[in-house]
Design a protein around this motif. Structure first.
Motif, PDB file in Angstrom:
ATOM      1  N   VAL A 191      33.074  84.218   4.018  1.00  0.00           N
ATOM      2  CA  VAL A 191      34.524  84.281   3.902  1.00  0.00           C
ATOM      3  C   VAL A 191      34.842  85.566   3.159  1.00  0.00           C
ATOM      4  N   ASP A 192      35.766  86.350   3.743  1.00  0.00           N
ATOM      5  CA  ASP A 192      35.947  87.715   3.258  1.00  0.00           C
ATOM      6  C   ASP A 192      37.404  87.935   2.825  1.00  0.00           C
ATOM      7  N   ASP A 193      37.663  87.844   1.540  1.00  0.00           N
ATOM      8  CA  ASP A 193      38.964  88.190   0.985  1.00  0.00           C
ATOM      9  C   ASP A 193      40.114  87.510   1.743  1.00  0.00           C
ATOM     10  N   LEU A 194      40.033  86.206   1.838  1.00  0.00           N
ATOM     11  CA  LEU A 194      40.962  85.432   2.653  1.00  0.00           C
ATOM     12  C   LEU A 194      42.142  84.965   1.798  1.00  0.00           C
ATOM     13  N   SER A 195      43.355  85.310   2.227  1.00  0.00           N
ATOM     14  CA  SER A 195      44.546  84.825   1.532  1.00  0.00           C
ATOM     15  C   SER A 195      45.487  84.196   2.549  1.00  0.00           C
ATOM     16  N   PHE A 196      45.937  82.985   2.263  1.00  0.00           N
ATOM     17  CA  PHE A 196      46.910  82.347   3.151  1.00  0.00           C
ATOM     18  C   PHE A 196      47.546  81.203   2.387  1.00  0.00           C
ATOM     19  N   SER A 197      48.637  80.674   2.950  1.00  0.00           N
ATOM     20  CA  SER A 197      49.229  79.502   2.310  1.00  0.00           C
ATOM     21  C   SER A 197      49.569  78.465   3.369  1.00  0.00           C
ATOM     22  N   VAL A 198      49.555  77.227   2.964  1.00  0.00           N
ATOM     23  CA  VAL A 198      49.815  76.112   3.868  1.00  0.00           C
ATOM     24  C   VAL A 198      50.968  75.324   3.278  1.00  0.00           C
ATOM     25  N   SER A 199      52.012  75.067   4.102  1.00  0.00           N
ATOM     26  CA  SER A 199      53.164  74.400   3.509  1.00  0.00           C
ATOM     27  C   SER A 199      53.236  72.923   3.878  1.00  0.00           C
ATOM     28  N   ALA A 200      53.994  72.192   3.078  1.00  0.00           N
ATOM     29  CA  ALA A 200      54.107  70.745   3.231  1.00  0.00           C
ATOM     30  C   ALA A 200      54.994  70.404   4.426  1.00  0.00           C
ATOM     31  N   GLY A 201      54.803  69.205   4.973  1.00  0.00           N
ATOM     32  CA  GLY A 201      55.674  68.716   6.027  1.00  0.00           C
ATOM     33  C   GLY A 201      55.368  69.278   7.398  1.00  0.00           C
ATOM     34  N   GLN A 250      51.953  73.120  14.153  1.00  0.00           N
ATOM     35  CA  GLN A 250      53.177  73.918  14.180  1.00  0.00           C
ATOM     36  C   GLN A 250      52.917  75.318  13.634  1.00  0.00           C
ATOM     37  N   ASP A 251      52.020  75.388  12.627  1.00  0.00           N
ATOM     38  CA  ASP A 251      51.654  76.676  12.046  1.00  0.00           C
ATOM     39  C   ASP A 251      50.179  76.937  12.290  1.00  0.00           C
ATOM     40  N   LEU A 252      49.804  78.182  12.234  1.00  0.00           N
ATOM     41  CA  LEU A 252      48.402  78.527  12.417  1.00  0.00           C
ATOM     42  C   LEU A 252      47.927  79.496  11.347  1.00  0.00           C
ATOM     43  N   VAL A 253      46.694  79.276  10.914  1.00  0.00           N
ATOM     44  CA  VAL A 253      45.971  80.285  10.141  1.00  0.00           C
ATOM     45  C   VAL A 253      44.754  80.597  10.993  1.00  0.00           C
ATOM     46  N   VAL A 254      44.658  81.827  11.478  1.00  0.00           N
ATOM     47  CA  VAL A 254      43.556  82.167  12.377  1.00  0.00           C
ATOM     48  C   VAL A 254      42.596  83.090  11.646  1.00  0.00           C
ATOM     49  N   ILE A 255      41.300  82.744  11.682  1.00  0.00           N
ATOM     50  CA  ILE A 255      40.322  83.631  11.055  1.00  0.00           C
ATOM     51  C   ILE A 255      39.199  83.948  12.021  1.00  0.00           C
ATOM     52  N   GLY A 256      38.544  85.047  11.769  1.00  0.00           N
ATOM     53  CA  GLY A 256      37.366  85.440  12.531  1.00  0.00           C
ATOM     54  C   GLY A 256      36.452  86.186  11.585  1.00  0.00           C
ATOM     55  N   ARG A 257      35.177  85.855  11.591  1.00  0.00           N
ATOM     56  CA  ARG A 257      34.214  86.458  10.679  1.00  0.00           C
ATOM     57  C   ARG A 257      34.678  86.426   9.230  1.00  0.00           C
ATOM     58  N   GLY A 258      35.329  85.334   8.883  1.00  0.00           N
ATOM     59  CA  GLY A 258      35.736  85.165   7.493  1.00  0.00           C
ATOM     60  C   GLY A 258      36.993  85.918   7.100  1.00  0.00           C
ATOM     61  N   LYS A 259      37.561  86.682   8.035  1.00  0.00           N
ATOM     62  CA  LYS A 259      38.761  87.460   7.704  1.00  0.00           C
ATOM     63  C   LYS A 259      39.997  86.835   8.348  1.00  0.00           C
ATOM     64  N   LEU A 260      41.151  87.006   7.699  1.00  0.00           N
ATOM     65  CA  LEU A 260      42.396  86.497   8.254  1.00  0.00           C
ATOM     66  C   LEU A 260      42.819  87.372   9.433  1.00  0.00           C
ATOM     67  N   ILE A 261      43.143  86.727  10.557  1.00  0.00           N
ATOM     68  CA  ILE A 261      43.613  87.470  11.728  1.00  0.00           C
ATOM     69  C   ILE A 261      45.103  87.255  11.925  1.00  0.00           C
ATOM     70  N   TYR A 262      45.552  86.028  11.679  1.00  0.00           N
ATOM     71  CA  TYR A 262      46.962  85.725  11.907  1.00  0.00           C
ATOM     72  C   TYR A 262      47.380  84.573  11.027  1.00  0.00           C
ATOM     73  N   GLN A 263      48.600  84.651  10.518  1.00  0.00           N
ATOM     74  CA  GLN A 263      49.205  83.488   9.886  1.00  0.00           C
ATOM     75  C   GLN A 263      50.660  83.446  10.313  1.00  0.00           C
ATOM     76  N   GLY A 264      51.111  82.324  10.833  1.00  0.00           N
ATOM     77  CA  GLY A 264      52.494  82.212  11.276  1.00  0.00           C
ATOM     78  C   GLY A 264      52.643  80.981  12.137  1.00  0.00           C
ATOM     79  N   THR A 265      53.712  80.936  12.939  1.00  0.00           N
ATOM     80  CA  THR A 265      53.907  79.738  13.754  1.00  0.00           C
ATOM     81  C   THR A 265      53.019  79.792  14.993  1.00  0.00           C
ATOM     82  N   THR A 266      52.703  78.615  15.484  1.00  0.00           N
ATOM     83  CA  THR A 266      51.862  78.512  16.661  1.00  0.00           C
ATOM     84  C   THR A 266      52.574  79.120  17.874  1.00  0.00           C
ATOM     85  N   ASP A 267      53.895  78.869  17.985  1.00  0.00           N
ATOM     86  CA  ASP A 267      54.643  79.371  19.134  1.00  0.00           C
ATOM     87  C   ASP A 267      54.534  80.884  19.242  1.00  0.00           C
ATOM     88  N   ASP A 268      54.724  81.579  18.128  1.00  0.00           N
ATOM     89  CA  ASP A 268      54.630  83.032  18.147  1.00  0.00           C
ATOM     90  C   ASP A 268      53.236  83.486  18.558  1.00  0.00           C
TER      91      ASP A 268
END
Lengths: 304, 255
Positions: A17-27, A195-213
């Motif tokens: 896991v490589d310097d991964l920052s993200f947040s996950v919200s309630a609901g 509804q939301d996605l946190v996408v990672i590859g090789r331990g790095k963050l690739i995308y964070q946002g809504t699934t639709d986008d």
């Protein structure tokens, strides 16, 4: 609700896991997406204090996991359904977990009912089918009636009915205002669940946002057009403010379907040699996005 | 208290502890029946001879204790445990306590069953428990089992694999200690301080409980220079150090 900052885990020379920052919200149901070996399970283990991060940290409701009093009442997790002693009955398995966080025994029977295992609760868990084990694991996660739920690949190996059940359950849980964080390596699965996605590859963050986008950007439709009168066609497209790329004497038109491109060409009096809709599947798009970040490539034959 | 209850549920809701307890009892009692049953005028049964077989049960107890930890690693329930109780030291100490108490109980039952069988087999022999040494030799077996189970738990935590932990414990207990005696000149001096030899000193002392029977006709006495009381303290300290190392390691390690 969950906040990871600069999370890093190194095993010897490999950065899992490589310097991964993200947040996950309630609901909401948040999908944690990445190819196998991308570091999803390691990240989830660090969230639960099982693995120690090499750097960075992860907080749940502003606290580290090991600072939580009766942690199972705040965070319920299913990392692996197989984490059960095969000779212990499902009820006894849940009983010791409940006792450890001062959860009353009657809650054990409640969650067994909730996941539909009441009739087999006295049987040894080793004899359970994969689907039943998964249900038992979920019962364990729900025991403490937690605000935060983590599921690692919960639909792996389940039949369609089981998959449907888990999907509904996650929506219900999120609908009650809980934080639901669920990992998967299948975008098509997540597209229907999260509804939301946190996408990672090789331990790095690739995308964070809504699934639709993410799905929209990943599967934008394009049309491939070849014509002996390319300049006229380009003019016609530009007049309609349609964007396109040119390569190998062909245009790749985005934002317009093949019917519309054909009609436009006819109206402009342009001859077409090829008019082919290109539709990337979700999985293709996902592979494209994470392609550079896939840990294990199959060996490609080298030309001699 | 909560954690003790948790570990009690975990330990007693699988079958292996019950089997191990039964095997410890049957093997030890069977051996005792053989020894005491064959006693005669020349080699009369003594309080010490009713407990010659304790080391067989001891080996089984260590298997039980090691398994109680290693199966948690094997089946992943140790992760569920640490997830439920992030304070790993507390969780592991509770587990150790519950196993030690169970081992104590099994040890006491085994020792007194062996003594009882001997009374039935040799009603004429002097088997009365009428000295401190006699009492220690019988009731002390449970204490030795309890301390040995702590050693086994510690090894289980460190090794994590059932086969590895069990072979290490059994090979050490059954072979390594006695083989060290064979090292020329220093072997005997090292042997004096090895834990299971010292534990034997606690139980048999200088042979008082074997009164009426020549020392060379009984099981060999321990070569430890310690008094029985200090021998127990030494054995317990050895277990405590090992457990401390194990828990410190488990805290630092990824689960």
């Amino acid at each position: 609700m969950i906040e990871a900052t600069g999370l890093t885990k190194r095993y010897g020379p490999t950065l899992a896991v490589d310097d991964l920052s993200f947040s996950v919200s309630a609901g909401r149901v948040t999908g944690f997406l990445g190819p196998n070996g991308a570091g999803k399970s390691t990240t989830m283990r660090m969230m639960l204090g099982l693995d120690r991060p090499t750097a960075g940290d992860v907080r749940i409701g502003n606290r580290h996991y090991d600072e939580l009093d009766h942690p199972l009442r705040t965070v319920g997790a299913l990392l692996e359904a197989g984490w059960v002693h095969p000779n212990r009955s499902a009820r006894n398995h849940l009983r010791w977990i409940a006792r450890s966080n001062d959860i009353p025994d009657r809650r054990v029977d409640e969650v067994l009912g909730l996941v539909g295992l009441t009739s087999v609760a006295g049987k040894r868990a080793g004899g359970y089918s994969l689907g039943m084990q998964q249900r038992l694991g979920i019962a364990g996660a729900l025991l403490g009636d937690p605000e935060v739920l983590l599921f690692d690949e919960p639909v792996n190996g389940l039949d369609p009915e089981g998959i449907h059940w888990i999907r509904e359950l996650m929506h219900t849980l999120a609908g009650e205002g809980r934080t639901v964080f669920v990992s998967s390596h299948l975008l098509s699965e997540m597209a229907q669940t999260a509804q939301d996605l946190v996408v990672i590859g090789r331990g790095k963050l690739i995308y964070q946002g809504t699934t639709d986008d993410f799905v929209a950007s990943a599967t934008a439709r394009t049309v491939r057009v070849r014509s002996p009168q390319l300049p006229e066609l380009k003019q016609a497209l530009t007049r309609r403010e349609v964007s396109f790329d040119e390569s190998d004497g062909a245009l790749t038109v985005s934002g317009m379907d093949s019917d519309a491109v054909g009609e436009l060409a006819f109206a402009a009096g342009v001859t077409l040699h090829e008019l082919a809709p290109q539709r990337g599947s979700l999985e293709q798009a996902f592979m494209q996005l994470t392609g550079e970040a896939v840990e294990f490539h199959t060996g490609e034959p080298t030309p001699d | 208290m909560t954690l003790l209850a948790v570990e009690r549920i975990k330990l007693l809701t699988t079958r292996s502890p019950w089997w191990c307890a039964l095997v410890a009892l049957v093997v030890t009692a069977g051996f005792t029946a053989l020894v005491v049953g064959n006693a005669d005028e020349e080699f009369p049964a003594t309080v010490a001879s009713t407990q010659f077989g304790y080391s067989f049960g001891l080996a089984v107890i260590m298997v039980l204790a090691a398994l109680a930890v290693t199966t948690e690693y094997r089946f992943g329930t140790i992760r569920t445990t640490f997830q439920a109780v992030p304070n790993r030291a507390a969780a592991l100490l509770a587990k150790t306590t519950v196993i030690a108490v169970l081992s104590l109980i099994i040890g006491e039952i085994t020792a007194f069953v062996c003594w009882g069988i001997s009374l039935l087999l040799q009603p004429g022999a002097d088997l009365a428990l009428n000295s401190t040494a006699d009492w220690i030799n019988v009731a002390g077996v449970g204490v030795v089992y309890a301390v040995a189970s702590v050693i086994a738990v510690a090894v289980g935590i460190l090794v994590r694999h059932s086969a590895g932990a069990i072979s290490l414990l059994l090979i050490y207990n059954l072979a390594v200690e006695s083989l060290i005696q064979l090292i020329p000149s220093i072997g005997d001096d090292i042997y004096k301080w090895l834990p299971f030899n010292v534990a034997n000193k606690f139980l048999t002392g200088a042979g008082e409980s074997n009164a009426g029977r020549m020392a060379e006709a009984g099981a060999p006495l321990s070569s430890s220079p310690l008094s029985p009381g200090w021998a127990l303290a030494y054995f317990a300290a050895f277990a405590a150090v090992l457990l401390t190392i194990a828990i410190t390691t488990a805290k630092r390690r990824d689960a």
